[in-house]
Design an enzyme around this catalytic site. Structure first.
Site, PDB file in Angstrom:
ATOM      1  CG  ASP A 532      -2.430  -1.010   1.459  1.00 42.10           C
ATOM      2  OD1 ASP A 532      -2.028  -1.735   0.824  1.00 42.10           O
ATOM      3  OD2 ASP A 532      -3.061  -0.965   2.115  1.00 42.10           O
ATOM      4  CG  ASP A 559      -3.716  -4.274  -2.995  1.00 45.05           C
ATOM      5  OD1 ASP A 559      -3.725  -5.221  -4.212  1.00 45.05           O
ATOM      6  OD2 ASP A 559      -4.172  -5.354  -2.448  1.00 45.05           O
TER       7      ASP A 559
END
Length: 705
Positions: A532, A559
């Site tokens: 992230d 991600d």
């Protein structure tokens, strides 16, 4: 390999702190136009600098790096005409008038100017910045000449082209792009120079304290010659240049006392009429340090005379042949003795320079410059900006106005009407930074020679306990959080260095940069973390949030580019990294796009890293909070994908099937690219025409300010 040490010559002085900032030495009252004359939120200690705002943007006050930044020969660094007026020119007469003046000028070239006669070289005088306005500044059929003693000159962001007279190795026409005979303190940066009659750049007759950076040199027999002297006194830095389809002098470096070449890309394209005869050449008594450069297809990529010295380290050679030499008996020397610099990874150089060299749309493009009225004896008129930028300085050692970035942000007035530039001097700033929604028009800009010189870093994670109870959560873990519109960041690193391996007991999502605003411009930055890394969000689900990132790096593994913003990553490098335990597995994007909006677009970008083949997905759909109304979108087009990318590059997430959302590719290449299939959707040409960068930006033109 360790650095080579040496002792500087006595005529050198290290660059002074005041010049490293790139702010004008002369002060104007422009700041009072925007903020008034009271002390206000800046406080009494800040008033002197705040009220003396820069009347010109960062590109007009920029100063050189490399040897051009060194204090010597009575000149303190190279900053061009920033102490003079700024004028815009659109005719040959006006360009020549201001360039040959004895007064300092920042000269913005905002048109295509054709030299008359062909081959004309304007005799530039000292204390000048000649800069193209975005990509519109072009010099056709001639160039510039800097004579003996001319100094403190910047030539930047121009296209200089087409003095070619039809003879490849032309001995009759000495038509160069830029010729320097005995000049000193010159910075040649971000130009596209091509197709001239003789050479693209000639540095002759003891020209010294020269830096040549981020230029594209191409379509020429002779690219860049240095020498025409028996003296061994010149000091020259050549970095981040893309030299493509040139035969010789790439550069040829004759009798240069200190030649520092790093992070250049020399390319000889197979199957063309132009064949390189040699690449970097250390001639005569030159003492050259050649670092982290990439040579593609070159014949004789590195050549050394028996009398010269050449130290190589970190270079890569692909498809080259012939001589690749080093050695010599000259005294060892270390460039860092003279100036600071940071090397980019050699493997990243081709992608970085293909996207980053040549004129930039963000340089030379503001409405605050004066305009030259005509081409027949007219004078330039000075106009004030409606709202000039204010500059606040941050330095860890106390030499600036503030010692932390957040302190400078706090000093920006609420609802400020115009640009505030927070100039952050090199160093590592371990802190959390938040730009709240009521402080728009803020730029955070590193002032070092590299985006690696200035780092903002912290180590919060989603599961990190908060002092008042609870945990930070994913969004709250961000090192830098941007909630204000019209934000810009450039020339710095934003990092989250949370140690996931040491803290397996807590949730490890750790954001480096979170944006929750519209018109966020990220130019020349590194955003790095693990899981992230980059959260591109919006202020709320019903609000638009556009983000444009260019000439930058994003580093992560899971991600690590995610959120619901309308975000573009353009002409950049996305670096995949292994997990904390050494395994290779991850996802590049996790969009959570609102239906009817555009999501994440990755264009003209390289995606790869030191990870296992076929171990990374390009993306998966993030339906934040289980919201089935979302319609996540990622498009990756015209990009280079390494073998790390899976052959079926999209996958499901939390019970939501990727095929129900919007995931597609278009004209990607590299070992990780693949043909269209049911598991790998490709856009048609007609579909791709509606998924360009401009479609994402929807009328917004990101401009550096």
């Amino acid at each position: 390999m360790s650095d080579i040490s040496g002792t500087p010559r006595r005529r050198h002085r290290r660059r002074g702190k005041a010049l490293a900032l790139g702010v004008p030495l002369t002060l104007t009252a422009a700041g009072a136009l925007a903020y008034g004359t009271d002390l206000g939120a800046f406080g009494s200690g800040a008033q002197h600098t705040a009220s003396a705002a820069t009347a010109a943007p960062a590109w007009a006050t920029a100063s050189a790096d490399g040897f051009a930044s060194v204090n010597a020969l009575g000149q303190n660094g190279t900053y061009g005409g920033r102490n003079g007026k700024t004028v815009t020119v659109k005719s040959l007469a006006d360009l020549e008038k201001y360039a040959t003046s004895s007064e300092p000028y920042v000269i913005v070239v905002a048109a295509t100017i054709t030299m008359n006669p062909v081959g004309k070289e304007i005799k530039v005088q000292s204390d000048k910045t000649i800069v193209g306005s975005g990509t519109s500044g072009q010099i056709v059929g001639g160039g510039f000449f800097l004579g003996q003693g001319v100094h403190n000159v910047i030539i930047r962001n121009l296209t200089i082209r087409d003095a070619y007279q039809g003879v490849w190795n032309d001995k009759e026409h000495d038509f160069d792009g830029i010729q320097m005979d005995g000049a000193h303190h010159v910075w040649i940066d971000h130009n596209d120079i091509r197709h001239m009659a003789d050479g693209l750049i000639d540095s002759r007759k003891d020209t010294t304290y020269l830096t040549v950076s981020w230029n594209k040199l191409s379509q020429e027999n002779k690219a860049f010659g240095i020498g025409w002297t028996a003296n061994v006194t010149a000091d020259i830095t050549i970095h981040h240049n893309w030299v493509r389809e040139t035969e010789q002098r790439n550069p040829s470096t004759d009798n240069v006392a200190h030649a520092h070449l790093y992070n250049n890309f020399l390319e000889d394209v197979a199957g063309t009429d132009i064949k390189s005869s040699y690449g970097n050449y250390s001639r005569g008594k030159t003492n050259m340090v050649l670092e982290n450069s990439y040579f593609q297809g070159m014949t004789n990529p590195v050549v050394r005379d028996a009398t010269a010295t050449l130290v190589q380290r970190g270079n890569l050679f692909s498809g080259t042949s012939g001589k690749n030499e080093s050695g010599g008996s000259g005294a060892a020397w270390n460039p860092k003795t003279y100036y600071p610099y940071t090397l980019d990874k050699t493997a990243d150089v081709p992608a970085l320079l293909k996207s980053g060299t040549g004129p930039r749309g963000s340089i030379g493009t503001v409405a605050s410059t004066a305009s030259a009225k005509g081409s027949k004896g007219s004078t330039g008129s000075t106009t004030k900006a409606a709202a000039a930028a204010t500059t606040l300085t941050v330095a860890k050692d106390g030499s600036g106005q503030y010692t932390t970035v957040q302190a400078a942000v706090n000093a920006v007035p609420a609802n400020n009407p115009s640009r505030v530039v927070i100039a952050v001097r090199p160093g590592t700033y371990r802190e959390l930074v938040k730009v709240p929604s009521n402080k728009p028009h803020v730029t955070i800009q590193g002032t070092g020679g590299s985006r690696k010189d200035t780092t903002i870093v912290y180590n919060n994670a989603s599961g990190t306990p908060k002092p008042g109870g609870g945990t930070y959560g994913t969004g709250g873990s961000a090192t830098v959080a941007v909630e204000a519109d019209d934000f810009q960041a450039r020339n710095l690193t934003i990092s989250n260095d949370f140690d996931e391996g040491a803290h397996q007991d807590i949730a490890g999502q750790a954001v480096a940069l979170r944006t929750a605003a519209d018109k966020v411009f990220l130019d020349g930055v590194i955003v790095t973390g693990d899981q992230d890394t980059l959260l591109v969000d919006t202020a709320s689900k019903d609000k638009l949030g556009r983000v444009y990132m260019t000439n930058s790096y994003v580093v992560g593994n899971v991600d690590f580019i995610f959120g619901r913003a309308t975000a573009v990553i353009d002409k950049s490098v996305i670096t995949l990294k292994k997990r904390f335990n050494g395994t290779s597995a991850g996802y590049v994007t996790a969009p959570s796009t609102v239906a009817g909006r555009k999501g994440i677009l990755i264009a003209d970008t390289t995606i790869g890293g030191d990870v296992s083949d076929r171990s990374f997905y390009l993306g998966r759909p993030w339906h934040a909070g289980g919201d089935a109304s979302l319609d996540p979108q990622t498009t990756i087009r015209n990009s280079t994908l390494s073998a790390a990318i899976r052959t079926a590059p999209w996958t499901d997430m939390s019970g939501f099937h990727w095929k129900d959302d919007r995931f597609a590719e278009y004209q990607n290449k590299g070992a990780g690219a693949g043909a269209a299939s049911s598991e790998r959707p490709h856009l048609s040409d007609a579909q791709a025409a509606g998924q360009e960068v401009a479609d994402w930006l929807a009328g917004w033109t990101p401009t550096a300010s």
